[in-house]
Design a protein around this motif. Structure first.
Motif, short mmCIF file in Angstrom:
data_model
loop_
_atom_site.label_atom_id
_atom_site.label_comp_id
_atom_site.label_asym_id
_atom_site.label_seq_id
_atom_site.Cartn_x
_atom_site.Cartn_y
_atom_site.Cartn_z
N ILE A 51 -16.17 -10.92 5.23
CA ILE A 51 -15.88 -9.67 4.49
C ILE A 51 -15.62 -10.00 3.03
O ILE A 51 -15.13 -11.10 2.71
CB ILE A 51 -14.69 -8.92 5.12
N ILE A 52 -15.95 -9.06 2.17
CA ILE A 52 -15.72 -9.23 0.73
C ILE A 52 -14.55 -8.32 0.34
O ILE A 52 -14.63 -7.10 0.47
CB ILE A 52 -16.97 -8.85 -0.09
N GLY A 53 -13.47 -8.94 -0.11
CA GLY A 53 -12.33 -8.18 -0.64
C GLY A 53 -12.58 -7.84 -2.10
O GLY A 53 -13.03 -8.70 -2.86
N ILE A 54 -12.31 -6.61 -2.48
CA ILE A 54 -12.57 -6.15 -3.85
C ILE A 54 -11.28 -5.61 -4.46
O ILE A 54 -10.64 -4.72 -3.90
CB ILE A 54 -13.66 -5.07 -3.89
N ASP A 55 -10.93 -6.18 -5.62
CA ASP A 55 -9.80 -5.67 -6.40
C ASP A 55 -10.37 -4.86 -7.55
O ASP A 55 -11.14 -5.37 -8.37
CB ASP A 55 -8.95 -6.83 -6.92
N THR A 56 -10.02 -3.57 -7.62
CA THR A 56 -10.55 -2.67 -8.64
C THR A 56 -9.72 -2.75 -9.90
O THR A 56 -8.48 -2.61 -9.85
CB THR A 56 -10.55 -1.22 -8.12
N ALA A 60 -13.24 -7.45 -9.01
CA ALA A 60 -13.00 -8.84 -8.64
C ALA A 60 -13.36 -9.00 -7.17
O ALA A 60 -12.82 -8.29 -6.32
CB ALA A 60 -11.55 -9.23 -8.88
N LEU A 61 -14.29 -9.92 -6.86
CA LEU A 61 -14.79 -10.10 -5.50
C LEU A 61 -14.36 -11.45 -4.96
O LEU A 61 -14.48 -12.47 -5.65
CB LEU A 61 -16.32 -10.03 -5.47
N THR A 62 -13.86 -11.46 -3.73
CA THR A 62 -13.53 -12.70 -3.04
C THR A 62 -13.98 -12.57 -1.58
O THR A 62 -13.58 -11.63 -0.89
CB THR A 62 -12.02 -13.00 -3.08
N MET A 63 -14.79 -13.53 -1.13
CA MET A 63 -15.26 -13.49 0.25
C MET A 63 -14.41 -14.41 1.12
O MET A 63 -14.09 -15.54 0.71
CB MET A 63 -16.73 -13.91 0.34
N ASN A 76 -3.78 -0.93 2.54
CA ASN A 76 -2.62 -0.62 1.69
C ASN A 76 -2.58 -1.59 0.51
O ASN A 76 -2.65 -2.80 0.69
CB ASN A 76 -1.34 -0.74 2.53
N PRO A 77 -2.44 -1.09 -0.72
CA PRO A 77 -2.49 -1.98 -1.88
C PRO A 77 -1.17 -2.65 -2.24
O PRO A 77 -1.10 -3.38 -3.22
CB PRO A 77 -2.91 -1.03 -3.01
N ALA A 78 -0.13 -2.45 -1.44
CA ALA A 78 1.20 -2.94 -1.80
C ALA A 78 1.23 -4.46 -1.94
O ALA A 78 0.84 -5.19 -1.03
CB ALA A 78 2.22 -2.49 -0.75
N TYR A 79 1.69 -4.94 -3.10
CA TYR A 79 1.95 -6.36 -3.38
C TYR A 79 0.73 -7.26 -3.25
O TYR A 79 0.86 -8.47 -3.08
CB TYR A 79 3.08 -6.89 -2.49
N THR A 80 -0.47 -6.70 -3.33
CA THR A 80 -1.66 -7.57 -3.24
C THR A 80 -1.75 -8.52 -4.43
O THR A 80 -2.07 -9.70 -4.27
CB THR A 80 -2.93 -6.71 -3.16
N SER A 81 -1.45 -8.02 -5.62
CA SER A 81 -1.53 -8.87 -6.82
C SER A 81 -0.44 -9.93 -6.81
O SER A 81 -0.70 -11.09 -7.16
CB SER A 81 -1.42 -8.01 -8.08
N LYS A 82 0.77 -9.57 -6.41
CA LYS A 82 1.88 -10.53 -6.38
C LYS A 82 1.60 -11.64 -5.37
O LYS A 82 1.79 -12.83 -5.66
CB LYS A 82 3.17 -9.80 -6.00
N ILE A 83 1.16 -11.26 -4.17
CA ILE A 83 0.89 -12.26 -3.13
C ILE A 83 -0.25 -13.18 -3.57
O ILE A 83 -0.17 -14.40 -3.42
CB ILE A 83 0.57 -11.58 -1.79
N GLY A 84 -1.32 -12.58 -4.10
CA GLY A 84 -2.44 -13.39 -4.57
C GLY A 84 -2.04 -14.35 -5.67
O GLY A 84 -2.48 -15.51 -5.71
N LEU A 85 -1.19 -13.88 -6.60
CA LEU A 85 -0.76 -14.72 -7.72
C LEU A 85 0.08 -15.91 -7.25
O LEU A 85 -0.19 -17.05 -7.63
CB LEU A 85 0.04 -13.87 -8.70
N TYR A 86 1.08 -15.66 -6.41
CA TYR A 86 2.02 -16.70 -6.04
C TYR A 86 1.52 -17.60 -4.91
O TYR A 86 2.05 -18.70 -4.72
CB TYR A 86 3.35 -16.08 -5.62
N HIS A 93 -6.67 -11.41 -10.26
CA HIS A 93 -7.45 -10.32 -9.65
C HIS A 93 -8.22 -10.82 -8.43
O HIS A 93 -8.31 -10.12 -7.42
CB HIS A 93 -8.41 -9.75 -10.68
N ASN A 94 -8.79 -12.02 -8.52
CA ASN A 94 -9.48 -12.57 -7.36
C ASN A 94 -8.51 -12.95 -6.26
O ASN A 94 -8.83 -12.86 -5.07
CB ASN A 94 -10.31 -13.78 -7.77
#
Length: 481
Positions: A275-280, A286-289, A385-395, A406-407
């Motif tokens: 699956i390709i996850g997309i951050d708008t 931003a695409l990450t498979m 659900n978009p909650a904390y996706t950026s924080k989790i991805g960053l850390y 973003h990726n």
């Protein structure tokens, strides 16, 4: 899924134009009359018969007019609730800032002035809600009304703005649409309009006006570019299913907005294996498979800076180009797509720079286009659900795979579509969770844990709010903790 096609009436005679204009005048007058009667509390069924008798409309046309007025009132009530909720939250946010003792006198004075303004607006919306009323509605737009008041437009132009539409809902039992029907004769398309005049047998007199259904052909190859709306709609008409038609007059031209249901397509690209996850984002996707075990495969960024400042039509075209690239990538890998279920609310006062960026963030148009494209091409689309996706991805993932924030968020979105839990790494748990919380830590939900980690990191160094600083100085910050 429904789609709206924009067509245009062509080669209409002067007599046909006069008939359409007179119908628009009667229909819009009926809408305004129904609008007033509904506000007075009149029963809908009684109102439909009264409108039909008063304006010489058939029962279907009167029902469409009453429904249009009813939907206008409902939308105004929903806007009232949304605006009241937003301004109430803005007041609460300002009150929390005012509790800080370190505020300067100048800043406090400015905030008090802003708070008073927000409270007055919230109180105004609350009064409408409590009294079950709506603010005054101007048919013909407030902008044109003010121009008329200043004498910038003539009375004729003002009336044209108020009386510029006909609307008809579809009916499957009547093979599509009984009052505004699209018919095909000898390879040509016509819009058959039921007028207000009656024949000897007391049936509505009908006129047929040529209508152009959009179909963009390439000058080089002669093939169709983009979506073949004409073929989609012609196939829909042949099935006899219902479709909705609205005629709008603008600059002495008659545009038709035709809404119909897209045919169901079997899913050919699913998230069964990958699956390709997309951050708008405001400037692209931003695409990450990942695979079905949640493991990283690759990442990319489809960037389009022009989205931040382009005009409306140009921006819409850029959104379509981005969505087309995403669909081609998904079809090449035969995988599904996962996106955030974004719902932004204007309930916070922000700085002018961020407000400008947020205002230009066309996330709704991007996600709507992506949803439509996936339905047409048979690609599975999963919303999470978009909650904390950026924080989790960053850390958690950015430093591990050398990705931007973003990726990293896109990877979390993809994993969340597979229902994977995001455990906090031991090093972050040991460094950024206080000892008094460690005993109860296992009982907290996933987002609560990541919230605690994020807040403690920000406490250590406030500059960490900048994602690039964490990526560049991660080891130093962990050592400092």
């Amino acid at each position: 899924m429904k789609i709206t096609m924009k067509a245009i009436l062509i080669n209409a005679t002067n007599d046909q134009n006069e008939v359409i204009d007179s119908m628009m005048l009667v229909f819009c007058s009926a809408i305004r009359y129904a609008f007033k009667r509904i506000l007075e509390g009149m029963n809908i069924r009684i109102l439909e018969k009264e409108v039909s008798h008063k304006y010489n409309l058939n029962i279907r046309q009167s029902k469409d007019a009453v429904e249009s007025a009813r939907q206008t009132i409902l939308s105004q009530k929903e806007l009232l609730k949304m605006n009241y909720y937003n301004y109430k939250n803005k007041c609460m946010a300002i009150e929390n800032i005012l509790k800080e003792k370190t505020l300067s006198e100048k800043k406090r004075k400015a905030l008090l002035k802003k708070l008073d303004k927000r409270q007055r607006k919230a109180s105004n919306f609350k009064n409408f809600i409590d009294n079950n009323k709506i603010p005054p509605v101007i048919f013909g737009t407030k902008k044109m009304f003010l121009k008329r008041c200043k004498g910038l437009i003539s009375n004729k132009q003002w009336k044209e703005c108020r009386n510029n539409r006909i609307y008809s809902r579809g009916d499957k039992s009547k093979s599509g649409n009984p009052n505004l029907r699209v018919i095909i004769k000898n390879g040509m398309t016509f819009l058959e309009i039921s007028t207000l005049e009656k024949t000897a047998t007391n049936r509505a007199l009908k006129i047929q006006v040529p209508i152009y259904l959009p179909q963009k052909l390439s000058r080089k190859t002669g093939k169709i570019n983009g979506i073949n709306y004409r073929e989609l709609f012609v196939n829909h008409v042949q099935t006899g299913e219902a479709y909705q038609v609205e005629i709008l007059k603008k600059n002495n031209k008659y545009y038709c907005h035709i809404t119909f249901e897209l045919p169901k397509v079997d899913l050919v690209c699913t998230g069964h294996n990958k699956i390709i996850g997309i951050d708008t984002n405001p400037d692209g996707f931003a695409l990450t498979m990942i695979d079905n075990h949640g493991n990283y495969r690759w990442h990319s960024y489809l960037r389009e800076h022009e989205l931040l400042y382009a005009r409306g039509d140009r921006r819409k075209n850029l959104c379509g180009e981005l969505v087309k690239q995403v669909v081609l990538i998904a079809k090449a890998y035969g995988c599904g797509i996962s996106v955030e279920d974004l719902k932004f609310k204007n309930d916070r006062d922000v700085h002018s720079k961020f407000a400008r960026t947020k205002h230009q963030f066309v996330y709704r148009e991007l996600l709507t286009m992506l949803h439509c494209a996936c339905c047409r091409e048979g690609i599975e689309l999963i919303k999470v659900n978009p909650a904390y996706t950026s924080k989790i991805g960053l850390y958690k993932y950015c430093h591990q795979y050398g990705m931007s924030v973003h990726n990293g968020a896109a990877m979390v979105i993809g994993r969340r579509s597979y229902k994977f839990k995001e455990k906090i790494p031991k090093i972050l748990k040991n460094k950024f969770i206080e000892n008094k919380f460690k005993d109860k830590f296992t009982f907290y939900n996933e987002w609560k844990k990541w919230s605690m980690v994020s807040k403690n990191i920000i406490k250590i160094r406030k500059e960490v709010k900048n994602p690039d600083l964490w990526l560049a100085n991660r080891k130093e910050l962990i050592r400092f903790a």
